[in-house]
Design an enzyme around this catalytic site. Structure first.
Site, PDB file in Angstrom:
ATOM      1  N   TYR A  48       0.855  -1.177   0.000  1.00 26.74           N
ATOM      2  CA  TYR A  48       0.000   0.000   0.000  1.00 26.74           C
ATOM      3  C   TYR A  48       0.897   1.235   0.000  1.00 26.74           C
ATOM      4  O   TYR A  48       2.047   1.186   0.409  1.00 26.74           O
ATOM      5  CB  TYR A  48      -0.936  -0.033   1.213  1.00 26.74           C
TER       6      TYR A  48
ATOM      7  N   TRP B  30       1.654   4.258   1.404  1.00 26.67           N
ATOM      8  CA  TRP B  30       2.131   5.261   2.344  1.00 26.67           C
ATOM      9  C   TRP B  30       3.445   4.861   3.020  1.00 26.67           C
ATOM     10  O   TRP B  30       3.769   5.339   4.097  1.00 26.67           O
ATOM     11  CB  TRP B  30       1.066   5.521   3.406  1.00 26.67           C
TER      12      TRP B  30
END
Length: 756
Positions: A107, A109
């Site tokens: 993901y 981030w």
């Protein structure tokens, strides 16, 4: 002194004798985030992963006993052993099941740096290995990202083109914020937030006389300006409120008929529904009052104000993280179209002011260097929030954006960047699904639940332990991120880890193209200079940039107004929709035949609440998602070491609760403990807790165990927003709370697992 860029700010690291002592916010930042204060202690805390580790029974027999993930000890091994094991498992799964059995679960981030971006690194590696099953969209904006290309344009384009805060201060008269403008959300941007904008922007707008309406169950979702009206709406009913505002405009002749005829399609179909000609129910203020708890007269008065004044309508991302999450976004655009101010200075609509720092900056939308991921030969994918469905139901059909697809059969999950035990909903259900793959590999910096529930854990460096370049679209500065300290323990950066795995699999040269990390920084920077020129930006050569430490992105010649050129001439500047216009009614969406997302915005009843309180699980102030929950700033915010839960005094009184109590929050999906804060800044019948508390079940690995730290995803619903988007529905959850009157279990979320 050098800089580093974090998602939540730019800092000058203070290093003494090789040890990080402090993170000093950049001197130009008017509203720096305190999250930086958590980093020095956290980097070398007991939560840091120091060496490669493998789950005990997995090391003895790879692929064995997946049901023991999260329960048994790890064994620390050498990098050679760990990387041989990863390469061997990848090779085996590919040979036996094909690349469509590999899920690249990263993901986005993991890092603000553009080269050491975990998601890009992993995806490039897997693409060159023959491909992988990937995920689409995001947890933050799943419904919005799928919907908006059908009715206006894709979200990245829209966010980069939002009307600037400067323009709003000069021209806006009324700012109506559905979901508020929470300053804590605006602290972050994906590639870094070098100058925080929201607090100062609101001050400037307030000084020029802009009036604000905060449509939210939480008063603190909009603070700062002098003139704020708080409408404590019932969660999930914003679409009904917007419909009623539209009804007033149309029924009283206050809408802009010329605008909807020239710039939109499908208005008549929507109008017939709005006025009740289709279903016999006019969507008037009295109808909406029963759904929203906002008095009918207030709704009518607000609609008239919006018609009189130059009005900006903004909707927060949180509103579309719910069942039927597409509808509030669609209605925001429709309501703005009825007012007819789209494309005018100070008016129109916004889709996420206050949700990320750079939205509304007005700067040139240059995003900086990029690391090529290549092309994925595997075409199988899932909407990002459907991970559990995929693992539990291989081969099962699912709808997505007009297509019926099938879930792949995943045997190996490779994850670098992100924490699924933070982002995903219904963690008890996830725990069951997480036992299905034969292998789970993770790159991690700290012993999060993501690491503890994996088979092979590879320690990764933090942003302070490597060189990189920080850059976000529309941000003020591109930053040379000079390495501040040596890697802690045996941590390696994702690039070197994957390059060594690629060597074992025979494609290191293709993966690295003969470059080390420093050569890639120079290469990607030089490549970005051409794209910068397209934005009218002249970047200096790499050596000067690296020496200077930062480069400032300036403003375009003309102020930014969203859809200004479209308004000036919709034929010369059509939208990228099927009609080239704003689609109040979408023939394409209607053709999909989805009952839960028809061809124009509608009110669709929510699932019946089984419990009396509605739970809001919003973004935290003291961390980004779950990052640095183990840091001092986040831990200081806890109540008796638990995540705080805010409730109204009436709800507290009914349950005999006071500030500082610990409560059990539960529904039929599970239960967690939280610390009580009583406040009149939240409407009755609603409780609020931030996401991101590290998952800490009383009995690790056991389904239906009490979560003792305050992770709300123990009880949120893991269902798609609709058949169109399959976005997450975390905000559609009801709960009950009771006082915890037993001895408090100790918090173990920040302790590493047992080692053999």
């Amino acid at each position: 002194m050098s800089f580093t860029s974090m998602h939540w700010g730019a800092y000058r690291p203070q290093v003494v004798d090789g040890k990080l002592q402090a993170m000093v916010p950049a001197e130009w930042d008017p509203d720096p985030s305190a999250i930086g204060a958590s980093i020095p202690e956290a980097l070398t805390s007991p939560t840091r992963i120091l060496r490669p580790a493998v789950r005990r029974s997995y090391l003895a027999q790879p692929g064995s006993h997946p049901e023991l993930r999260g329960q048994e000890p790890f064994v620390e091994v050498s990098w050679e052993v760990a990387l041989d094991l990863v390469a061997g498992q990848l090779k085996q799964v590919k040979a036996e099941h094909g690349n469509q059995a590999i899920f690249g679960g990263s993901y986005g981030w993991g890092s603000a740096g553009r080269f050491h971006h975990a998601q890009s690194q992993l995806h490039r590696f897997l693409n060159q290995f023959g491909g992988y099953v990937f995920s689409m969209d995001s947890y933050s904006l799943g419904a919005g990202r799928v919907l908006m290309p059908h009715i206006v344009g894709n979200m990245d384009w829209l966010l980069a083109a939002h009307t600037s805060w400067k323009n709003l201060a000069q021209h806006c008269e009324l700012f109506v914020a559905f979901g508020g403008l929470p300053a804590k959300n605006a602290q972050a941007s994906p590639g870094g937030a070098s100058e925080h904008l929201l607090t100062r922007a609101l001050e400037e707008m307030s000084e020029t006389g802009v009036q604000f309406v905060n449509v939210s169950p939480l008063r603190d979702d909009l603070t700062g300006p002098k003139n704020i009206q708080w409408l404590p709406v019932r969660p999930g009913s914003d679409t009904a409120l917007m419909l009623a505002l539209s009804y007033v405009l149309v029924s009283e002749g206050l809408h802009n008929e010329d605008f909807v005829q020239r710039y939109t399609v499908g208005y008549e179909r929507f109008r017939d529904y709005l006025l009740g000609h289709v279903d016999g129910q006019p969507k008037n203020s009295l109808w909406a009052q029963a759904l929203t708890d906002i008095p009918a007269q207030q709704i009518t008065d607000l609609a008239r104000r919006m018609a009189r004044q130059r009005t900006m309508i903004n909707v927060a991302y949180s509103l579309q993280r719910s069942v039927h999450g597409e509808q509030p976004f669609w209605m925001t655009v429709t309501l703005a179209a009825l007012l007819g101010q789209i494309g005018l200075p100070g008016g129109g609509f916004g889709l996420g002011y206050g949700c990320m720092n750079n939205t509304g900056s007005g700067r040139k939308a240059f995003s900086g260097p990029r690391f090529s991921q290549g092309v994925n030969p595997v075409k199988d994918f899932i909407p990002v929030a459907r991970v559990t469905d995929m693992l539990l139901n291989p081969g099962a059909p699912f709808d997505y954006n007009g297509k019926q697809l099938h879930y792949p059969d995943i045997r190996l999950v490779y994850w670098a960047g992100g924490n699924i035990f933070h982002h995903h909903q219904d963690l008890n259900r996830l725990l069951e699904a997480w036992q299905r793959p034969q292998t789970i590999v993770v790159h991690e910096q700290f012993w999060t639940a993501q690491a503890k529930y994996s088979d092979i854990v590879l320690p990764a460096t933090t942003a302070l332990e490597r060189n990189d370049i920080g850059s976000s679209a529309s941000d003020r500065f591109m930053i040379a991120m000079h390495q501040a300290i040596e890697p802690v323990g045996e941590a390696r950066d994702d690039y070197s880890i994957l390059a060594d795995v690629a060597r074992r699999l025979g494609f290191r040269d293709a993966f690295t193209e003969g470059r080390d990390a420093e050569a890639w920084l120079r290469f990607t920077y030089d490549e970005s200079r051409g794209r910068a020129q397209e934005h009218g930006i002249e970047l200096p050569d790499f050596d000067r940039f690296w020496r200077d430490g930062l480069f400032e992105i300036d403003y375009p010649d003309n102020d930014t107004v969203l859809l200004e050129s479209f308004r000036e001439d919709p034929d010369a500047h059509p939208l990228p929709t099927p009609s080239g216009r704003i689609e109040i009614f979408s023939e394409r969406i209607a053709s999909f035949g989805y009952a839960d997302c028809p061809g124009h915005p509608v009110w669709l009843d929510k699932p019946l609440a089984s419990f009396p309180l509605q739970l809001l699980s919003n973004q935290p102030k003291t961390r980004l998602h779950s990052q640095y929950d183990h840091g001092a700033y986040s831990r200081a915010s806890k109540v008796r070491q638990r995540e705080p839960l805010t409730l109204n005094p009436a709800d507290a009184r009914d349950r005999g609760l006071v500030d500082g109590d610990v409560v059990k929050v539960f529904n039929d999906r599970g239960a967690f403990l939280a610390g009580v804060i009583v406040s009149d800044g939240i409407r009755p019948g609603v409780v609020q807790i931030a996401t991101g508390a590290w998952f800490d079940p009383w009995v690790p690995g056991e389904r239906n165990s009490l979560e003792k730290h305050g992770n709300p995803n123990m009880i949120t619903a893991d269902i798609g927003a609709s058949s169109l988007s399959q976005g997450c529905s975390a905000q559609t959850a009801s709960v009950e709370i009771v006082k915890w009157d037993q001895a408090l279990p100790p918090i173990t979320a920040f302790e590493p697992p047992s080692m053999v």
